[in-house]
Design a protein around this motif. Structure first.
Motif, PDB file in Angstrom:
ATOM      1  N   SER A 165       0.798  -1.387  -0.038  1.00 11.37           N
ATOM      2  CA  SER A 165      -0.095   0.054  -0.079  1.00 11.37           C
ATOM      3  C   SER A 165       0.952   1.110  -0.062  1.00 11.37           C
ATOM      4  O   SER A 165       2.008   1.220   0.534  1.00 11.37           O
ATOM      5  CB  SER A 165      -0.934  -0.017   1.174  1.00 11.37           C
ATOM      6  OG  SER A 165      -0.259   0.089   2.437  1.00 11.37           O
ATOM      7  N   VAL A 166       0.294   2.302  -0.456  1.00 13.40           N
ATOM      8  CA  VAL A 166       0.790   3.611  -0.353  1.00 13.40           C
ATOM      9  C   VAL A 166      -0.171   4.654   0.009  1.00 13.40           C
ATOM     10  O   VAL A 166      -1.306   4.537  -0.578  1.00 13.40           O
ATOM     11  CB  VAL A 166       1.519   4.026  -1.820  1.00 13.40           C
ATOM     12  CG1 VAL A 166       0.619   3.908  -3.037  1.00 13.40           C
ATOM     13  CG2 VAL A 166       2.077   5.158  -1.710  1.00 13.40           C
ATOM     14  N   SER A 167       0.073   5.538   0.864  1.00 18.24           N
ATOM     15  CA  SER A 167      -1.097   6.444   1.422  1.00 18.24           C
ATOM     16  C   SER A 167      -0.411   7.670   1.371  1.00 18.24           C
ATOM     17  O   SER A 167       0.322   8.218   2.561  1.00 18.24           O
ATOM     18  CB  SER A 167      -1.464   5.834   2.635  1.00 18.24           C
ATOM     19  OG  SER A 167      -0.735   5.516   3.534  1.00 18.24           O
ATOM     20  N   PRO A 168      -0.983   8.755   1.058  1.00 19.65           N
ATOM     21  CA  PRO A 168      -0.472  10.233   0.992  1.00 19.65           C
ATOM     22  C   PRO A 168      -1.477  10.947   1.955  1.00 19.65           C
ATOM     23  O   PRO A 168      -2.642  10.617   1.557  1.00 19.65           O
ATOM     24  CB  PRO A 168      -0.346  10.775  -0.448  1.00 19.65           C
ATOM     25  CG  PRO A 168      -1.230  10.189  -1.498  1.00 19.65           C
ATOM     26  CD  PRO A 168      -1.131   8.631  -0.547  1.00 19.65           C
ATOM     27  N   SER A 169      -1.181  12.021   2.693  1.00 19.27           N
ATOM     28  CA  SER A 169      -2.106  12.932   3.374  1.00 19.27           C
ATOM     29  C   SER A 169      -1.149  14.267   3.379  1.00 19.27           C
ATOM     30  O   SER A 169       0.015  14.478   3.222  1.00 19.27           O
ATOM     31  CB  SER A 169      -2.287  12.378   4.567  1.00 19.27           C
ATOM     32  OG  SER A 169      -1.236  12.164   5.516  1.00 19.27           O
ATOM     33  N   LEU A 170      -2.254  15.075   3.649  1.00 14.91           N
ATOM     34  CA  LEU A 170      -1.915  16.750   3.787  1.00 14.91           C
ATOM     35  C   LEU A 170      -2.696  17.184   5.119  1.00 14.91           C
ATOM     36  O   LEU A 170      -3.806  17.146   5.071  1.00 14.91           O
ATOM     37  CB  LEU A 170      -2.078  17.465   2.424  1.00 14.91           C
ATOM     38  CG  LEU A 170      -1.571  18.893   2.476  1.00 14.91           C
ATOM     39  CD1 LEU A 170      -0.297  18.847   2.638  1.00 14.91           C
ATOM     40  CD2 LEU A 170      -2.113  19.602   1.400  1.00 14.91           C
TER      41      LEU A 170
END
Length: 438
Positions: free
Chosen positions: A283-288
């Motif tokens: 999995s890959v998970s970006p957030s801001l």
């Protein structure tokens, strides 16, 4: 262990539980019952602090944390059931079975066997060969006359490591690794002990960047694998089917052993099926994170790829079900009459009511993808009161099989490709213990 605020700190743990002082279990018959042993020990170590490697300068910006936990346990297994007596194993059913006194009828002509005894010449050779896997009763009486008490091993080890390091004033990296090893046993009613073992690991890495004091971005990646295996007691030991002449079963040594036998009034002879499962998730998970006054807004998403790989033969040795139908008297409608017939008598005559088998090409490799996006709002209305709001959308792709081995059977009207097998048509030897399973 170093001293001071910047030193490495750690700890040890150990706990022990044991059944030595436990009371004996309640006896159903008044006889002395063996007490199953139980023990569990748990131990571990954890360390953390600035990373210092030999011949390298000490780092005040890189920190590590490591922990290890181990478990060694023996868990009790206690089973009570009904097994055929020595007389019943020889075909003598003249004594009642508890409150039951069934009359055994000869399937040829439906007349009672003289003395409620099956002649030795009528006992099926396959049934005679399978009797060696039935333990003898170890409790008095004809019902609930068998008790099996033992303990199963259950061991595990877990190791975790985490390293964190600021790269620049605005960037931070962290890497986490976890690994687990496990092994144990699972007991069956007749004393067979199956082996279970597995290994799994998880690797996670994250990057955090401060765009401004109120805008922070995060990117995380994760990869995990897990392997679990069940090995039946009889695997690679004896080709029981080959010795007894049971045809149509798997010849793979991992599937060696007697068939599964299911009874109505007696304990079942069963063993686990060989199973190897290997699962993987990436999995890959970006957030801001956006902080604006009293509002903290987080927006992000995730993509996850899932693999489920299974190798097994669910019923490779075959299964037979005995209900007493074959040795029952029948009324004018062909239905069994109460008080007649016995499942173990059917077994000795080699007359199961049903049989089943499944093996070969049952391995599956499922794949799926998962997507999600989310929005979270943390609104601090007052110093002691906050309102949390969230919105999330997630899509789970239906699993598909990598090699197109998935199939559904739609039995529509006028569909005629399914063969229906009646009890009198099982195997090439109709009316006897099937030498060929269907």
């Amino acid at each position: 262990i170093a001293r001071g605020r910047e030193g490495i700190r750690g700890g040890l743990l150990f706990s022990l539980n044991n059944s030595a002082l436990d009371a004996r279990p309640y006896s159903l018959t008044g006889q002395t019952v063996e007490k199953s042993s139980y023990a569990q020990s748990r131990f571990g170590l954890n360390l953390g602090g600035p990373l210092a490697l030999p011949k390298l300068p000490r780092s005040d910006r890189t920190f590590f944390f490591v922990n290890y936990t181990g478990t060694r346990a023996r868990r009790p297994y206690n089973a009570v059931s009904t097994l055929p007596t020595i007389e019943q194993r020889g075909g003598d059913f003249s004594q009642p079975l508890g409150t039951l006194a069934p009359v055994i009828h000869d399937p040829n002509g439906r007349l009672p066997f003289p003395g409620n005894r099956i002649p030795a010449s009528r006992v099926d050779p396959i049934a005679l060969g399978l009797l060696e896997f039935f333990p003898l009763p170890n409790q008095p009486g004809a019902v609930q006359n068998y008790q099996y008490v033992t303990s199963n091993g259950d061991n595990g080890d877990q190791l975790g490591l985490r390293v964190m390091r600021p790269v620049t004033r605005k960037d931070r990296l962290d890497v986490t690794f976890h690994s687990q090893w496990r092994n144990g046993t699972a007991s069956q009613l007749y004393g067979f002990r199956d082996s279970q073992r597995g290994h799994g690991w998880n690797l996670s890495a994250g990057w955090t960047h401060n765009f401004t004091r109120t805008t922070i971005g995060t990117l995380r990646g994760n990869l995990s694998r897990n392997r679990s295996e069940t090995l039946p007691y009889f695997a690679y030991r004896r080709d029981v089917a080959g010795e007894l002449g049971i045809l149509g079963v798997s010849r793979d040594p991992v599937n060696y052993g007697p068939p599964n036998l299911n009874f109505t009034n007696f304990g079942d002879l069963t063993d686990a099926s060989a199973l190897l499962r290997r699962d993987q998730t990436a999995s890959v998970s970006p957030s801001l994170l956006l902080v604006r006054g009293r509002h903290s807004l987080t927006v992000g998403g995730e993509f996850r790829r899932v693999q489920l790989n299974t190798r097994t033969d669910q019923n490779a040795r075959g299964a037979f079900t005995f209900t007493g139908l074959a040795t029952s008297a029948l009324d004018e409608r062909g239905q069994p009459i109460a008080g007649t017939g016995l499942d173990f008598a059917d077994f000795l005559l080699g007359l199961p009511q049903s049989s089943s088998i499944r093996f070969g090409a049952s391995n599956t490799y499922f794949r799926s993808s998962v997507f999600n996006v989310f929005l979270m709002e943390d609104w601090r209305l007052r110093s002691g009161f906050s309102l949390n709001l969230g919105l999330r959308y997630e899509y789970l792709q239906p699993f598909y099989e990598k090699y197109d081995k998935m199939a559904n059977l739609d039995v529509a009207p006028d569909f005629t490709a399914v063969a229906v097998v009646t009890p009198g048509q099982i195997g090439p030897y109709s009316g006897k213990f099937p030498r060929g399973l269907v």
